[in-house]
Design a protein around this motif. Structure first.
Motif, PDB file in Angstrom:
ATOM      1  N   VAL A 133     -24.142  31.072  -2.704  1.00 36.96           N
ATOM      2  CA  VAL A 133     -23.266  30.656  -3.798  1.00 36.96           C
ATOM      3  C   VAL A 133     -23.928  29.573  -4.633  1.00 36.96           C
ATOM      4  O   VAL A 133     -24.427  28.579  -4.093  1.00 36.96           O
ATOM      5  N   LEU A 134     -23.919  29.780  -5.934  1.00 32.88           N
ATOM      6  CA  LEU A 134     -24.259  28.723  -6.900  1.00 32.88           C
ATOM      7  C   LEU A 134     -23.051  28.601  -7.822  1.00 32.88           C
ATOM      8  O   LEU A 134     -22.861  29.416  -8.724  1.00 32.88           O
ATOM      9  N   ALA A 135     -22.210  27.598  -7.582  1.00 33.50           N
ATOM     10  CA  ALA A 135     -20.911  27.523  -8.251  1.00 33.50           C
ATOM     11  C   ALA A 135     -20.902  26.496  -9.366  1.00 33.50           C
ATOM     12  O   ALA A 135     -21.412  25.381  -9.205  1.00 33.50           O
ATOM     13  N   LYS A 136     -20.316  26.906 -10.476  1.00 32.88           N
ATOM     14  CA  LYS A 136     -20.057  25.983 -11.588  1.00 32.88           C
ATOM     15  C   LYS A 136     -18.544  25.879 -11.719  1.00 32.88           C
ATOM     16  O   LYS A 136     -17.872  26.839 -12.101  1.00 32.88           O
ATOM     17  N   LEU A 137     -18.017  24.719 -11.400  1.00 34.47           N
ATOM     18  CA  LEU A 137     -16.577  24.515 -11.345  1.00 34.47           C
ATOM     19  C   LEU A 137     -16.001  24.173 -12.708  1.00 34.47           C
ATOM     20  O   LEU A 137     -16.669  23.580 -13.549  1.00 34.47           O
ATOM     21  N   SER A 138     -14.745  24.527 -12.887  1.00 37.51           N
ATOM     22  CA  SER A 138     -14.014  24.063 -14.062  1.00 37.51           C
ATOM     23  C   SER A 138     -13.709  22.575 -13.905  1.00 37.51           C
ATOM     24  O   SER A 138     -13.420  22.098 -12.802  1.00 37.51           O
ATOM     25  N   SER A 139     -13.751  21.849 -14.995  1.00 36.28           N
ATOM     26  CA  SER A 139     -13.412  20.423 -14.941  1.00 36.28           C
ATOM     27  C   SER A 139     -11.950  20.203 -14.567  1.00 36.28           C
ATOM     28  O   SER A 139     -11.562  19.108 -14.159  1.00 36.28           O
ATOM     29  N   LYS A 140     -11.148  21.258 -14.668  1.00 41.16           N
ATOM     30  CA  LYS A 140      -9.727  21.139 -14.326  1.00 41.16           C
ATOM     31  C   LYS A 140      -9.462  21.272 -12.828  1.00 41.16           C
ATOM     32  O   LYS A 140      -8.375  20.951 -12.355  1.00 41.16           O
ATOM     33  N   ASP A 141     -10.464  21.770 -12.096  1.00 44.46           N
ATOM     34  CA  ASP A 141     -10.256  22.049 -10.674  1.00 44.46           C
ATOM     35  C   ASP A 141     -11.575  21.865  -9.935  1.00 44.46           C
ATOM     36  O   ASP A 141     -12.205  22.822  -9.511  1.00 44.46           O
ATOM     37  N   ASN A 142     -12.000  20.609  -9.784  1.00 41.26           N
ATOM     38  CA  ASN A 142     -13.308  20.350  -9.183  1.00 41.26           C
ATOM     39  C   ASN A 142     -13.270  19.413  -7.985  1.00 41.26           C
ATOM     40  O   ASN A 142     -14.307  18.872  -7.580  1.00 41.26           O
ATOM     41  N   GLN A 143     -12.087  19.216  -7.397  1.00 40.07           N
ATOM     42  CA  GLN A 143     -11.985  18.328  -6.247  1.00 40.07           C
ATOM     43  C   GLN A 143     -12.002  19.056  -4.898  1.00 40.07           C
ATOM     44  O   GLN A 143     -12.697  18.647  -3.964  1.00 40.07           O
ATOM     45  N   LEU A 144     -11.253  20.128  -4.784  1.00 44.28           N
ATOM     46  CA  LEU A 144     -10.974  20.711  -3.472  1.00 44.28           C
ATOM     47  C   LEU A 144     -12.114  21.545  -2.907  1.00 44.28           C
ATOM     48  O   LEU A 144     -12.473  21.401  -1.732  1.00 44.28           O
ATOM     49  N   LEU A 145     -12.680  22.431  -3.700  1.00 46.74           N
ATOM     50  CA  LEU A 145     -13.659  23.370  -3.154  1.00 46.74           C
ATOM     51  C   LEU A 145     -14.918  22.680  -2.619  1.00 46.74           C
ATOM     52  O   LEU A 145     -15.393  23.045  -1.524  1.00 46.74           O
ATOM     53  N   PRO A 146     -15.484  21.696  -3.313  1.00 44.46           N
ATOM     54  CA  PRO A 146     -16.660  21.018  -2.731  1.00 44.46           C
ATOM     55  C   PRO A 146     -16.346  20.362  -1.392  1.00 44.46           C
ATOM     56  O   PRO A 146     -17.193  20.368  -0.487  1.00 44.46           O
ATOM     57  N   TYR A 147     -15.138  19.820  -1.250  1.00 48.06           N
ATOM     58  CA  TYR A 147     -14.786  19.180   0.019  1.00 48.06           C
ATOM     59  C   TYR A 147     -14.626  20.227   1.122  1.00 48.06           C
ATOM     60  O   TYR A 147     -15.086  20.029   2.256  1.00 48.06           O
ATOM     61  N   LEU A 148     -13.998  21.350   0.794  1.00 51.22           N
ATOM     62  CA  LEU A 148     -13.851  22.413   1.785  1.00 51.22           C
ATOM     63  C   LEU A 148     -15.205  23.007   2.148  1.00 51.22           C
ATOM     64  O   LEU A 148     -15.417  23.434   3.290  1.00 51.22           O
ATOM     65  N   ALA A 149     -16.131  23.026   1.201  1.00 56.46           N
ATOM     66  CA  ALA A 149     -17.483  23.498   1.501  1.00 56.46           C
ATOM     67  C   ALA A 149     -18.160  22.575   2.509  1.00 56.46           C
ATOM     68  O   ALA A 149     -18.889  23.037   3.409  1.00 56.46           O
ATOM     69  N   LYS A 150     -17.939  21.267   2.390  1.00 50.82           N
ATOM     70  CA  LYS A 150     -18.489  20.317   3.363  1.00 50.82           C
ATOM     71  C   LYS A 150     -17.920  20.587   4.754  1.00 50.82           C
ATOM     72  O   LYS A 150     -18.652  20.535   5.755  1.00 50.82           O
ATOM     73  N   TYR A 151     -16.638  20.863   4.804  1.00 48.69           N
ATOM     74  CA  TYR A 151     -16.034  21.170   6.102  1.00 48.69           C
ATOM     75  C   TYR A 151     -16.609  22.469   6.669  1.00 48.69           C
ATOM     76  O   TYR A 151     -16.901  22.569   7.869  1.00 48.69           O
ATOM     77  N   LEU A 152     -16.789  23.466   5.809  1.00 42.72           N
ATOM     78  CA  LEU A 152     -17.339  24.745   6.243  1.00 42.72           C
ATOM     79  C   LEU A 152     -18.740  24.555   6.821  1.00 42.72           C
ATOM     80  O   LEU A 152     -19.081  25.157   7.855  1.00 42.72           O
ATOM     81  N   VAL A 153     -19.555  23.726   6.188  1.00 43.14           N
ATOM     82  CA  VAL A 153     -20.900  23.456   6.683  1.00 43.14           C
ATOM     83  C   VAL A 153     -20.848  22.687   7.998  1.00 43.14           C
ATOM     84  O   VAL A 153     -21.688  22.894   8.891  1.00 43.14           O
ATOM     85  N   GLU A 154     -19.869  21.821   8.148  1.00 46.04           N
ATOM     86  CA  GLU A 154     -19.740  21.052   9.387  1.00 46.04           C
ATOM     87  C   GLU A 154     -19.450  21.971  10.576  1.00 46.04           C
ATOM     88  O   GLU A 154     -20.004  21.780  11.669  1.00 46.04           O
ATOM     89  N   ILE A 155     -18.598  22.963  10.356  1.00 45.44           N
ATOM     90  CA  ILE A 155     -18.252  23.855  11.469  1.00 45.44           C
ATOM     91  C   ILE A 155     -19.282  24.976  11.648  1.00 45.44           C
ATOM     92  O   ILE A 155     -19.383  25.547  12.730  1.00 45.44           O
TER      93      ILE A 155
END
Length: 369
Positions: A133-155
């Motif tokens: 994945v190479l993701a370009k986020l909307s400025s309206k919704d850029n908080q949640l997915l990067p944090y969930l990606a960190k959790y996904l990498v942790e597990i």
């Protein structure tokens, strides 16, 4: 990383999201159940407070992302990311080629920001298929997915080289999945047309009423209309009514969402649209928090539902088929092709693809290109 490892990671992510599905209940008995569930989720104690902070930031950053809608999003994805759902979804595809390192592709995903985590399905699809994945986020919704990606990498640390986000110009990718408006789609076509791509344009959803709907079905239709303030492409923005339809049946169902009047952003749109329509001399139907305007168009403004009368259901079927490129889905109980039940518009299954384009098959196909 094999398919089962990827599935296991997303199942765990689903359990993590499930803990943010409801407002926290301070009752002792409920607290015990919550704590027991959380203890079974890897790294929950590390990421819990951070997720709460991200949810708060998302709500503060985008006024349409209310606590209720964020909780609904978390719950929806928690339910979708079950072992059973994921296995059922991927069963029809062969990802063996993409799991070979020389066949792995980098997929640029340009995400919209109209509802919370609207790009998550594309994110999930790319990773579950074995691509990057190479993701370009909307400025309206850029908080949640990067944090969930960190959790996904942790597990599942093997995901780390498979996930990246950028605010810069997209470079070094093999294919594109882009979602936007009709205007932005022309931009996407110009810049990304030479790559394998899925480019989604603006679509809206409609409902077809026959007059035989139950009060429960009408309340469920209200969910299809008002969830996320109607900002999603799966939200119903237009209804088709039989000639002579009793509008009280519709408005009685809408009353279950009367609290919409307490949201300042929504009611400002309602007041503005009402003023514009009245000054323009349009006839309106109004229940003090929703406007109905007769129109042949599909894309209605916030707080407005378009309606159109039909004489014959068979003729309407032909009309809807002719306009299918503008329609995301049809909510009805009328025997129409591919209709979905009332109340299910914002509860898609993993295999309910936007615009009817099979994202996973697209990702399988590019492996051989």
């Amino acid at each position: 990383m094999n398919l089962q490892e990827r599935i296991n990671a997303f199942v765990t992510l689903g359990k993590f999201l499930g803990q943010f599905s409801d407002p926290f209940d301070t009752a002792t008995e409920v607290d015990t159940e919550i704590v027991e569930a959380q203890e079974a989720i890897p790294f929950f104690e590390i990421f819990y407070d951070g997720m709460l902070q991200q949810l708060e930031l998302a709500g503060n950053h985008n006024g349409w992302f209310t606590s209720e809608n964020l909780q609904f999003t978390c719950n929806s994805w928690s339910e979708a990311l079950s072992e059973e759902n994921l296995q059922k979804w991927v069963a029809a595809y062969d990802f063996s080629a993409s799991e070979a390192s020389e066949k792995t592709k980098t997929i640029a995903i340009i995400m919209a920001g109209n509802i919370p985590m609207v790009g998550f399905h594309d994110f999930l699809s790319v990773l579950i298929s074995g691509h990057k994945v190479l993701a370009k986020l909307s400025s309206k919704d850029n908080q949640l997915l990067p944090y969930l990606a960190k959790y996904l990498v942790e597990i599942e640390p093997k995901f780390e080289p498979y996930i990246s986000f950028t605010k810069e110009k997209l470079e070094n990718f093999d294919a594109v999945i882009a979602t936007g408006s009709d205007n932005s789609s022309r931009y996407f076509d110009y810049y990304f047309g030479k790559y394998p791509h899925i480019i989604r344009k603006n679509r809206n959803s409609v409902a077809v009423l026959t007059g035989k709907e139950t009060p429960q079905q009408m309340e469920a239709l209200a969910d299809d209309i008002f969830r996320y303030f109607g900002l999603g492409c799966r939200n119903v923005s237009k209804i088709y009514l039989p000639k002579g339809y009793e509008m009280d049946r519709f408005f009685n169902g809408m009353f279950s969402w009367k609290e919409m009047i307490n949201n300042n952003k929504y009611i400002n749109n309602y007041d503005y649209n009402k003023a514009v329509y009245l000054m323009s001399g349009f006839d309106l139907l109004d229940n003090e928090f929703l406007l109905l305007k007769e129109s042949e168009d599909h894309s209605s403004p916030i707080s407005v539902i378009y309606y159109e009368y039909y004489n014959d259901l068979s003729e309407l079927k032909i009309k809807l088929e002719a306009e299918k490129e503008k329609i995301q889905l049809i909510v009805a109980n009328a025997g129409l092709n591919k209709e979905i039940p009332f109340g299910k518009a914002q509860q898609p299954e993993l295999w309910d693809y936007a615009d009817g384009i099979d994202t996973l098959q697209f990702l399988v196909n590019i492996t051989s290109e």
